[in-house]
Motif scaffolding. Sequence first.
Motif, PDB file in Angstrom:
ATOM      1  N   PRO A  59       0.832  -1.209   0.000  1.00  0.00           N
ATOM      2  CA  PRO A  59       0.000   0.000   0.000  1.00  0.00           C
ATOM      3  C   PRO A  59       0.863   1.254   0.000  1.00  0.00           C
ATOM      4  N   VAL A  60       0.457   2.206  -0.834  1.00  0.00           N
ATOM      5  CA  VAL A  60       1.198   3.452  -1.022  1.00  0.00           C
ATOM      6  C   VAL A  60       0.205   4.609  -1.012  1.00  0.00           C
ATOM      7  N   HIS A  61       0.573   5.703  -0.359  1.00  0.00           N
ATOM      8  CA  HIS A  61      -0.241   6.914  -0.412  1.00  0.00           C
ATOM      9  C   HIS A  61       0.110   7.681  -1.694  1.00  0.00           C
ATOM     10  N   GLU A  62      -0.867   7.802  -2.571  1.00  0.00           N
ATOM     11  CA  GLU A  62      -0.706   8.646  -3.762  1.00  0.00           C
ATOM     12  C   GLU A  62      -1.263  10.026  -3.418  1.00  0.00           C
ATOM     13  N   VAL A  63      -0.414  11.034  -3.431  1.00  0.00           N
ATOM     14  CA  VAL A  63      -0.809  12.369  -3.003  1.00  0.00           C
ATOM     15  C   VAL A  63      -0.704  13.319  -4.181  1.00  0.00           C
ATOM     16  N   GLU A  64      -1.842  13.824  -4.613  1.00  0.00           N
ATOM     17  CA  GLU A  64      -1.819  14.858  -5.648  1.00  0.00           C
ATOM     18  C   GLU A  64      -1.457  16.177  -4.984  1.00  0.00           C
ATOM     19  N   VAL A  65      -0.449  16.840  -5.539  1.00  0.00           N
ATOM     20  CA  VAL A  65       0.103  18.040  -4.924  1.00  0.00           C
ATOM     21  C   VAL A  65      -0.128  19.241  -5.827  1.00  0.00           C
ATOM     22  N   ARG A  66      -0.656  20.299  -5.230  1.00  0.00           N
ATOM     23  CA  ARG A  66      -0.775  21.591  -5.923  1.00  0.00           C
ATOM     24  C   ARG A  66       0.324  22.494  -5.375  1.00  0.00           C
ATOM     25  N   ALA A  67       1.033  23.177  -6.251  1.00  0.00           N
ATOM     26  CA  ALA A  67       2.167  23.970  -5.783  1.00  0.00           C
ATOM     27  C   ALA A  67       2.429  25.136  -6.724  1.00  0.00           C
ATOM     28  N   THR A  68       3.330  25.978  -6.310  1.00  0.00           N
ATOM     29  CA  THR A  68       3.843  27.065  -7.132  1.00  0.00           C
ATOM     30  C   THR A  68       5.218  26.654  -7.645  1.00  0.00           C
ATOM     31  N   THR A  69       5.450  26.827  -8.920  1.00  0.00           N
ATOM     32  CA  THR A  69       6.760  26.489  -9.464  1.00  0.00           C
ATOM     33  C   THR A  69       7.561  27.755  -9.719  1.00  0.00           C
ATOM     34  N   ARG A  70       8.841  27.644  -9.574  1.00  0.00           N
ATOM     35  CA  ARG A  70       9.744  28.768  -9.820  1.00  0.00           C
ATOM     36  C   ARG A  70      10.641  28.431 -11.000  1.00  0.00           C
ATOM     37  N   THR A  71      10.712  29.352 -11.953  1.00  0.00           N
ATOM     38  CA  THR A  71      11.620  29.197 -13.081  1.00  0.00           C
ATOM     39  C   THR A  71      12.659  30.308 -13.026  1.00  0.00           C
ATOM     40  N   SER A  72      13.718  30.155 -13.799  1.00  0.00           N
ATOM     41  CA  SER A  72      14.815  31.122 -13.795  1.00  0.00           C
ATOM     42  C   SER A  72      15.190  31.478 -15.225  1.00  0.00           C
ATOM     43  N   ARG A  73      15.461  32.751 -15.463  1.00  0.00           N
ATOM     44  CA  ARG A  73      15.926  33.214 -16.769  1.00  0.00           C
ATOM     45  C   ARG A  73      16.880  34.380 -16.544  1.00  0.00           C
ATOM     46  N   PRO A  74      17.671  34.726 -17.558  1.00  0.00           N
ATOM     47  CA  PRO A  74      18.547  35.899 -17.405  1.00  0.00           C
ATOM     48  C   PRO A  74      17.724  37.173 -17.239  1.00  0.00           C
ATOM     49  N   TYR A  75      18.247  38.089 -16.484  1.00  0.00           N
ATOM     50  CA  TYR A  75      17.583  39.372 -16.282  1.00  0.00           C
ATOM     51  C   TYR A  75      17.562  40.179 -17.575  1.00  0.00           C
ATOM     52  N   GLY A  76      16.433  40.850 -17.827  1.00  0.00           N
ATOM     53  CA  GLY A  76      16.435  41.917 -18.824  1.00  0.00           C
ATOM     54  C   GLY A  76      17.193  43.108 -18.254  1.00  0.00           C
ATOM     55  N   LEU A  77      17.964  43.818 -19.095  1.00  0.00           N
ATOM     56  CA  LEU A  77      18.842  44.871 -18.596  1.00  0.00           C
ATOM     57  C   LEU A  77      18.060  45.954 -17.859  1.00  0.00           C
ATOM     58  N   ILE A  78      16.951  46.407 -18.445  1.00  0.00           N
ATOM     59  CA  ILE A  78      16.166  47.469 -17.802  1.00  0.00           C
ATOM     60  C   ILE A  78      15.537  46.959 -16.513  1.00  0.00           C
ATOM     61  N   ASP A  79      15.018  45.730 -16.539  1.00  0.00           N
ATOM     62  CA  ASP A  79      14.384  45.169 -15.337  1.00  0.00           C
ATOM     63  C   ASP A  79      15.352  45.153 -14.165  1.00  0.00           C
ATOM     64  N   LYS A  80      16.576  44.728 -14.420  1.00  0.00           N
ATOM     65  CA  LYS A  80      17.547  44.630 -13.339  1.00  0.00           C
ATOM     66  C   LYS A  80      17.881  46.007 -12.770  1.00  0.00           C
TER      67      LYS A  80
END
Length: 393
Positions: free
Chosen positions: A24-45
């Motif tokens: 027996p195994v607990h199958e847990v559906e997880v809702r979450a926030t994901t974080r991604t990474s990209r290079p900064y735009g020059l003006i944004d930084k």
Amino acid sequence: MKALNDAAFQQGLHPVRLSAVLLPVHEVEVRATTRTSRPYGLIDKFIERTIAETRVTAVSEIAEVLALQPALVDRAVRVLRRIGHLPAHSNALELTDLARESLRDGHCYEERREDRRKIYFDGYRCEPLHRRHYGKPTSFLNYAEARALEEQDSRLVMLPALHQFHREALNTLARRTDRAEFNLPSSVENPQDVRPEYVYLRLYIIRALARGGNVRHLAYAPDAGLEYDEHLSELCSSTPDITGFLDQSTAPIADQERRIRNWLGRLGLTGIDPMRHPDGSWHVDLPPGEFHPKGSRQESSVGSFLDLWTVAVRVWCEDPDVRQRALVARTRMILRRAGYRPEELPDLVSHLGAQLEHPDLDVHGLRALVAEAGEQDLAAELDRYLERTSDTP
């Protein structure tokens, strides 16, 4: 069988019996926030640095500091709000924690919401399953599917599912530094369980004896390539709900011997007596005529364990010619198998030496033995391996 041989010759134990279970195994559906990474735009930084290093709080003030058009700064600010670097519902230009982490690390992190994934925890201690169980071959069964499979296969037993999922288990996993090994990469933030439910994982559990007579239970999942699973093995060895079932299902010694004799009888070998070692393991010494070319049994089976349902037995032959042919056959299988990697050869040769009772066998020793057997093609292949490794610093 691969699992029995691994238990004996890789884990160094004495296999006694193999059980097929549905864990027996607990199958847990997880809702979450994901974080991604990209290079900064020059003006944004530059806009974020200006907010962080000065007291300006208006688009016009930032435009003046950076000598940019206000319309250009306004568009960039709207983007920064959308990706979570500035408050979405406030006129104040204050950096969020996500923005401050981005400036610190030099990468523009973005949040993407509504990531959903399934995480699996064992049904007893709520500890996460390794990511090897998340590959395509792995098939988790719901209760109806597990019950139907149990009815089809008289060997298969559903272990009891008695324990509720502990929600703290997900938080504990999220805090682990190795969480990616359990299908929760660091890019997933704030995971929340949505709907835990029971599913079942097919598992082979090998009852084996260590030195001193200590009983251990080793776990192997057929859908995960029958690799030794250290976590599930420890679970099966220390959980009373599991060990109690396995202890009750272990056949008496007389029944084990009867099972082996029945197997020998089907081979027409009623005159052979199975041998039980003091550690509780069994072996049978088959006559040379049972093996190729006279008999039907492959020489490569010498030294291996056979699963006879209620007992495991090691197949052996004392005849030196058969054992030499077995060594050659197993060497050929190792060097010709799909996915063979040369760096694995020393461990494979050591394993082979343990199976065929050549203590401390290494590649040099194996090369000498196959050359003595007249197998020049194998000797040449081992020579090439030794030449490559001698050049490696």
